[in-house]
Design an enzyme around this catalytic site. Structure first.
Site, mmCIF file in Angstrom:
data_model
loop_
_atom_site.group_PDB
_atom_site.id
_atom_site.type_symbol
_atom_site.label_atom_id
_atom_site.label_comp_id
_atom_site.label_asym_id
_atom_site.label_seq_id
_atom_site.Cartn_x
_atom_site.Cartn_y
_atom_site.Cartn_z
ATOM 1 N N CYS A 13 1.293 -1.459 0.058
ATOM 2 C CA CYS A 13 0.459 -0.365 -0.518
ATOM 3 C C CYS A 13 0.980 1.068 -0.282
ATOM 4 C CB CYS A 13 -1.042 -0.025 1.384
ATOM 5 S SG CYS A 13 -2.826 0.952 1.204
ATOM 6 N N ILE A 14 1.109 1.999 0.973
ATOM 7 C CA ILE A 14 2.024 3.271 0.757
ATOM 8 C C ILE A 14 3.097 2.720 1.750
ATOM 9 C CG2 ILE A 14 0.561 3.923 3.499
ATOM 10 C CD1 ILE A 14 1.852 6.737 0.258
#
Ligand SMILES: *[C@@H]1O[C@H](CO)[C@@H](O)[C@H](O)[C@H]1NC(C)=O
Ligand SMILES: *[C@@H]1O[C@H](CO)[C@@H](O)[C@H](O)[C@H]1NC(C)=O
Length: 225
Positions: free
Chosen positions: A136-137
């Site tokens: 994800c991030i």
């Protein structure tokens, strides 16, 4: 002997902590892979607390280690106590907590600072040539700490509407890293740096596709460990 893997959390809940489904997916795939897992989080106050029902800030204070303990069923340690010699790999699930608590990306973008224990953990695994998995991030942590590395956060253009945060890829490139475009079902392996990344919830995809994509990341990490 199963591979010994440290999982680093950032709180509990997508908007101010670790994304719960991603953390769970990482733990399920590690379990299936026969890994011995220990869970860590920094003992710091959260940048903010979000009411997940309303999606708005809540006027309260919470601690990242205490909140992460929910996901760890209480079995968790302060990240400051993590000893790299006791592990074969480390994995960071995503969620806004990574960009708010583990570093300041949510506010400062590519100019962000990284929590000292997160930085030293990443440096220690990298120096020991032990794999680092991120989804994800979380790949922005690697981009910030290891300029020149290769990561994916999905696609660098929101061509089909599934990648609303595609500009994250440009910020990663501005840090001197190479962004590799991958779909949600895939992960990218930077073999030189032993960094494995997958986009997870950076892609608007059905939950099972995100779960399976995280599975490819976990499997690659275990192969490299
Ligand atoms: C990063 O810092 C530069 C130089 O100070 C500034 O121009 C830029 O707006 C900053 N970027 C972000 C995302 O804060
Ligand atoms: C990480 O720590 C190293 C060594 O202390 C330091 O040189 C580097 O600037 C830090 N990186 C970040 C992104 O904080």
């Amino acid at each position: 002997m199963g591979k010994r893997v440290a999982v680093v959390l950032a709180g509990c809940g997508v908007f101010d902590g670790s994304e719960i489904h991603e953390a769970s997916a990482v733990l399920v795939h590690l379990s299936r892979g026969g890994a011995e897992v220990k869970i860590f989080a920094p003992n710091i106050e959260q940048r903010d607390v979000v009411n997940h029902l309303k999606g708005s800030p809540a006027d309260e204070k919470r601690n990242v280690l205490v909140e992460s303990a929910r996901l760890a069923r209480g079995n968790i340690q302060d990240l400051a106590e993590l000893k790299v010699s006791e592990f074969d790999a480390v994995i960071f699930p995503g969620g806004f907590g990574v960009a708010k608590n583990l570093c300041s990306w949510a506010v400062d973008g590519k100019n962000c600072t990284v929590n000292e224990h997160v930085n030293s953990t990443l440096q220690a695994f990298h120096s020991a040539k032990k794999p680092i998995g991120l989804c994800c991030i979380s790949p922005v942590l690697a981009a910030k700490v290891f300029p020149g590395c290769e990561v994916t956060v999905g696609q660098d253009k929101n061509a089909d509407g599934r990648f609303p945060d595609a500009e994250t890829a440009s910020a990663i490139a501005e840090l001197g890293c190479k962004h590799i475009c991958k779909d949600v079902s895939e992960s990218h392996v930077d073999k030189g740096n032993k960094i494995v990344t997958t986009c997870a919830f950076m892609c608007k995809a059905p939950l099972h596709e995100i779960f399976d994509g995280i599975g490819t990341m976990v499997q690659e990490v275990l192969k490299l460990a």
